[in-house]
Design a protein around this motif. Structure first.
Motif, mmCIF file in Angstrom:
data_model
loop_
_atom_site.group_PDB
_atom_site.id
_atom_site.type_symbol
_atom_site.label_atom_id
_atom_site.label_comp_id
_atom_site.label_asym_id
_atom_site.label_seq_id
_atom_site.Cartn_x
_atom_site.Cartn_y
_atom_site.Cartn_z
ATOM 1 N N SER A 1 0.831 -1.212 0.000
ATOM 2 C CA SER A 1 0.000 0.000 0.000
ATOM 3 C C SER A 1 0.862 1.257 0.000
ATOM 4 N N PHE A 2 2.013 1.204 0.680
ATOM 5 C CA PHE A 2 2.913 2.366 0.668
ATOM 6 C C PHE A 2 3.448 2.620 -0.738
ATOM 7 N N LEU A 3 3.829 1.556 -1.434
ATOM 8 C CA LEU A 3 4.324 1.718 -2.804
ATOM 9 C C LEU A 3 3.202 2.177 -3.738
ATOM 10 N N ILE A 4 2.013 1.628 -3.533
ATOM 11 C CA ILE A 4 0.872 1.988 -4.376
ATOM 12 C C ILE A 4 0.518 3.464 -4.225
ATOM 13 N N SER A 5 0.763 4.032 -3.036
ATOM 14 C CA SER A 5 0.394 5.434 -2.810
ATOM 15 C C SER A 5 1.155 6.398 -3.714
ATOM 16 N N PHE A 6 2.221 5.931 -4.333
ATOM 17 C CA PHE A 6 2.989 6.776 -5.250
ATOM 18 C C PHE A 6 2.651 6.493 -6.714
ATOM 19 N N THR A 7 1.567 5.762 -6.939
ATOM 20 C CA THR A 7 1.171 5.416 -8.299
ATOM 21 C C THR A 7 -0.290 5.787 -8.538
ATOM 22 N N SER A 8 -0.713 5.629 -9.780
ATOM 23 C CA SER A 8 -2.116 5.858 -10.139
ATOM 24 C C SER A 8 -2.885 4.542 -10.140
ATOM 25 N N PHE A 9 -2.547 3.660 -9.222
ATOM 26 C CA PHE A 9 -3.108 2.304 -9.179
ATOM 27 C C PHE A 9 -4.626 2.354 -9.038
ATOM 28 N N ASN A 10 -5.329 1.618 -9.917
ATOM 29 C CA ASN A 10 -6.784 1.505 -9.846
ATOM 30 C C ASN A 10 -7.197 0.096 -10.220
ATOM 31 N N ILE A 11 -8.495 -0.110 -10.398
ATOM 32 C CA ILE A 11 -8.991 -1.468 -10.642
ATOM 33 C C ILE A 11 -8.429 -2.056 -11.931
ATOM 34 N N GLY A 12 -8.083 -1.204 -12.881
ATOM 35 C CA GLY A 12 -7.525 -1.708 -14.143
ATOM 36 C C GLY A 12 -6.126 -2.250 -14.018
ATOM 37 N N ASN A 13 -5.442 -1.951 -12.893
ATOM 38 C CA ASN A 13 -4.060 -2.407 -12.706
ATOM 39 C C ASN A 13 -3.955 -3.647 -11.835
ATOM 40 N N ILE A 14 -5.091 -4.202 -11.403
ATOM 41 C CA ILE A 14 -5.050 -5.346 -10.497
ATOM 42 C C ILE A 14 -4.420 -6.559 -11.165
ATOM 43 N N GLN A 15 -4.757 -6.819 -12.419
ATOM 44 C CA GLN A 15 -4.198 -7.975 -13.107
ATOM 45 C C GLN A 15 -2.754 -7.747 -13.533
ATOM 46 N N SER A 16 -2.381 -6.515 -13.768
ATOM 47 C CA SER A 16 -1.007 -6.193 -14.179
ATOM 48 C C SER A 16 -0.509 -5.033 -13.325
ATOM 49 N N TRP A 17 0.113 -5.378 -12.199
ATOM 50 C CA TRP A 17 0.551 -4.361 -11.259
ATOM 51 C C TRP A 17 1.568 -3.404 -11.882
ATOM 52 N N THR A 18 2.416 -3.917 -12.742
ATOM 53 C CA THR A 18 3.484 -3.091 -13.301
ATOM 54 C C THR A 18 2.964 -2.035 -14.265
ATOM 55 N N SER A 19 1.702 -2.147 -14.661
ATOM 56 C CA SER A 19 1.151 -1.163 -15.604
ATOM 57 C C SER A 19 0.728 0.133 -14.919
ATOM 58 N N ALA A 20 0.740 0.170 -13.576
ATOM 59 C CA ALA A 20 0.361 1.378 -12.850
ATOM 60 C C ALA A 20 1.409 2.463 -13.072
ATOM 61 N N GLU A 21 0.958 3.671 -13.308
ATOM 62 C CA GLU A 21 1.862 4.781 -13.593
ATOM 63 C C GLU A 21 2.388 5.389 -12.291
ATOM 64 N N PHE A 22 3.694 5.613 -12.241
ATOM 65 C CA PHE A 22 4.310 6.249 -11.078
ATOM 66 C C PHE A 22 4.037 7.750 -11.135
ATOM 67 N N VAL A 23 3.422 8.299 -10.066
ATOM 68 C CA VAL A 23 3.058 9.715 -10.067
ATOM 69 C C VAL A 23 3.746 10.484 -8.945
ATOM 70 N N GLY A 24 4.635 9.845 -8.219
ATOM 71 C CA GLY A 24 5.357 10.529 -7.146
ATOM 72 C C GLY A 24 4.446 10.963 -6.015
ATOM 73 N N LEU A 25 4.535 12.220 -5.635
ATOM 74 C CA LEU A 25 3.752 12.752 -4.515
ATOM 75 C C LEU A 25 2.417 13.342 -4.954
ATOM 76 N N GLU A 26 2.007 13.066 -6.176
ATOM 77 C CA GLU A 26 0.779 13.671 -6.699
ATOM 78 C C GLU A 26 -0.439 13.317 -5.860
ATOM 79 N N ASN A 27 -0.536 12.050 -5.421
ATOM 80 C CA ASN A 27 -1.689 11.645 -4.609
ATOM 81 C C ASN A 27 -1.728 12.398 -3.283
ATOM 82 N N TYR A 28 -0.567 12.644 -2.697
ATOM 83 C CA TYR A 28 -0.504 13.350 -1.423
ATOM 84 C C TYR A 28 -0.872 14.827 -1.589
#
Length: 309
Positions: free
Chosen positions: A48-75
């Motif tokens: 969850s800590f690593l996911i917080s730096f990505t745009s992880f959503n339901i579309g990335n569940i099957q392919s975790w590596t496809s999540a885009e790294f967004v840095g501190l954008e979520n924060y």
């Protein structure tokens, strides 16, 4: 003689040396807990800590590596989100009112029970502690009916007194106080047990000595009881604050966060973003902001409430 001494020393050294087999047996017994902790706690926390730096959503569940790294954008998004800031204010309101209310009520009940003798003491203890072990969902449902505007028991009793009761859960001014009242009522039992145990460790000779000096009633409580309850107060304050900062079930069952987000808490927003809109990266960021707030508050409480040496 020297040879015998050397042999004895080697024997003692062998006995003192840790046995690999003993370590293996220890790890064998602890391995089920270690495995469960790793699978259900450690790995999800790190993920969850690593996911917080990505745009992880339901579309990335099957392919975790496809999540885009967004840095501190979520924060940064969370800190500029009006609903998140409102949920923080609501949660802070719950903590600022609920924690002192719980502590005051628990101390009052503990002091009263400490004066009770005989079997009734056990009866009262069980009665006050029952809400703690009762399902919070069941309690919240019952309270929702008790506070119903038309057929609720609370408004029915007020009507007998000639008072028109409000819509407790449907009014923005009374919705959060109603949920805080439930939280205090439910948690008083646990805190009461802690304070009651602390009261029973106070030496009665201290009260006797103070009475000789002319202290009575409130003076005894203020200058003897309260200072000696400080360690218990610290423990109850920290535990209660952590629980109230994560409040979820009560508003979720009773109001769904309404009306107009007046009872929306941070934990509810995390649930909404993660399991309703599936913005898992954003929800993880909010969760870690809440974690930091909990940690800072706990440190401050230890700083200002710990017993003076």
């Amino acid at each position: 003689m020297a040879a015998a001494t050397a042999t004895a020393e080697r024997g003692r050294a062998r006995r003192a040396r840790p046995r690999p087999r003993g370590h293996l047996i220890g790890w064998a017994f602890s391995s089920p807990f270690v495995a469960l902790f790793a699978v259900f706690m450690a790995i999800p926390i790190v993920a969850s800590f690593l996911i917080s730096f990505t745009s992880f959503n339901i579309g990335n569940i099957q392919s975790w590596t496809s999540a885009e790294f967004v840095g501190l954008e979520n924060y940064t998004k969370a800190l500029s989100d009006d609903r998140f800031l409102k949920s923080l204010r609501n949660t802070a309101y719950f903590v600022v009112v609920g924690v002192p209310g719980t502590i005051v009520c628990a101390i009052a009940v503990a002091v009263a029970l400490n004066l009770v003798v005989g079997r009734m003491k056990t009866v009262f203890r069980v009665g006050y502690y029952l809400p703690v072990v009762t399902s919070i969902v069941a309690i919240a449902v019952i309270w929702r009916y008790l506070l119903a505007p038309d057929v609720g028991l609370v408004n029915s009793l007020l009507e007998q007194l000639g008072i028109a009761g409000p819509d407790w859960l449907g009014n923005t001014k009374t919705s959060m106080p109603s949920i805080i009242a439930l939280g205090i009522w439910r948690n008083v039992g646990f805190s009461m047990v802690i304070f009651l145990a602390a009261l029973q460790t106070i030496d009665p000779a201290l009260y006797d000595a103070a009475k000789v000096d002319g202290a009575r009633g409130w003076s005894l409580f203020r200058f003897i009881t309260l200072p000696l309850l400080r360690p218990a107060t610290l423990f109850v304050g920290v535990i209660t604050s952590i629980g109230y900062l994560q409040v979820f079930e009560e508003p979720f069952v009773m109001t769904k966060g309404g009306p107009v987000d007046s009872t929306l808490t941070t934990s509810m927003l995390i649930y909404e973003q993660g399991f309703r809109f599936f913005n898992l990266g954003y929800a993880s960021a909010i969760a870690y902001i809440l974690f930091v707030i909990i940690a800072v508050l706990a440190v401050l409480q230890f700083r200002f409430l710990r017993p003076q040496s």
